[in-house]
Design an enzyme around this catalytic site. Sequence first.
Site, short mmCIF file in Angstrom:
data_model
loop_
_atom_site.label_atom_id
_atom_site.label_comp_id
_atom_site.label_asym_id
_atom_site.label_seq_id
_atom_site.Cartn_x
_atom_site.Cartn_y
_atom_site.Cartn_z
N ASP A 95 0.87 -1.17 0.00
CA ASP A 95 0.00 0.00 0.00
C ASP A 95 0.91 1.23 0.00
OD1 ASP A 95 -2.36 1.66 0.53
OD2 ASP A 95 -1.49 1.86 2.53
N ASP A 149 -0.19 5.15 1.01
CA ASP A 149 -0.46 6.05 2.12
C ASP A 149 -0.56 5.29 3.44
OD1 ASP A 149 -0.71 8.41 0.48
OD2 ASP A 149 -2.67 7.67 -0.14
N ASP A 197 -1.46 -0.88 5.89
CA ASP A 197 -1.72 -0.36 7.23
C ASP A 197 -3.20 -0.34 7.59
OD1 ASP A 197 -2.04 1.85 5.28
OD2 ASP A 197 -2.50 3.02 7.07
#
Length: 217
Positions: free
Chosen positions: A8, A10, A169
């Site tokens: 991922d 961001d 995250d």
Amino acid sequence: MTRLAVFDCDGTLVDSQANICRAMEEAFLLAELPAPPRTAIRRIVGLSLVEALQALLPDAATEKHRRMAADYKDAFFRLRTSGAMAEEPLFDGIAAVIERLQTDGWLLGVATGKSDRGLAHILAHHGLADRFVTLQTADRHPSKPDPSMLLAAMAEAGATPAETAMIGDTSFDMVMAKAAGARAIGVAWGYHDQSDLVNGGADVVADRVAALPALLT
């Protein structure tokens, strides 16, 4: 054997929360609505824009979500080009982890709710544009946790689900990984709590960046 690690962006590669929050606040201002608290905005990081706005404004019409998504994109671009945005730094140690994984023979990819333009800017800014063999964004796929991005990354890299790890995250990343049959590696330095990652299906959660290579073996 092909081994593929898909990151991922961001909250996993870069700390972009300040800019995401500011652009979202501007989109709400243009819509003459009170902006949600930043804690709520951080919760939707990882979703594509329309889906993020649906989560923040569940009672609004789809057309309003689409219009505000366009306003967000315009605000983000305007803030970036005016120099008003904060730097979106790599999390400490990420560059070294990417180097280590490549040295160990991993192919690398990105699956993100960012646009093609936004992802290209980030990777170029940090000198990482040539590190990834597959880049999947919200411009060409349904929002996470739909597995489309990850399935496309595996197909492009020539990797099977058993050979693939999704690193992210948010719970959206973990659910996507499981839907695609890949390993789900959560990271504790992003925008969702560890309990969210575990509930989303994380096989393991890295408590620090330097721990990632060992968890992938």
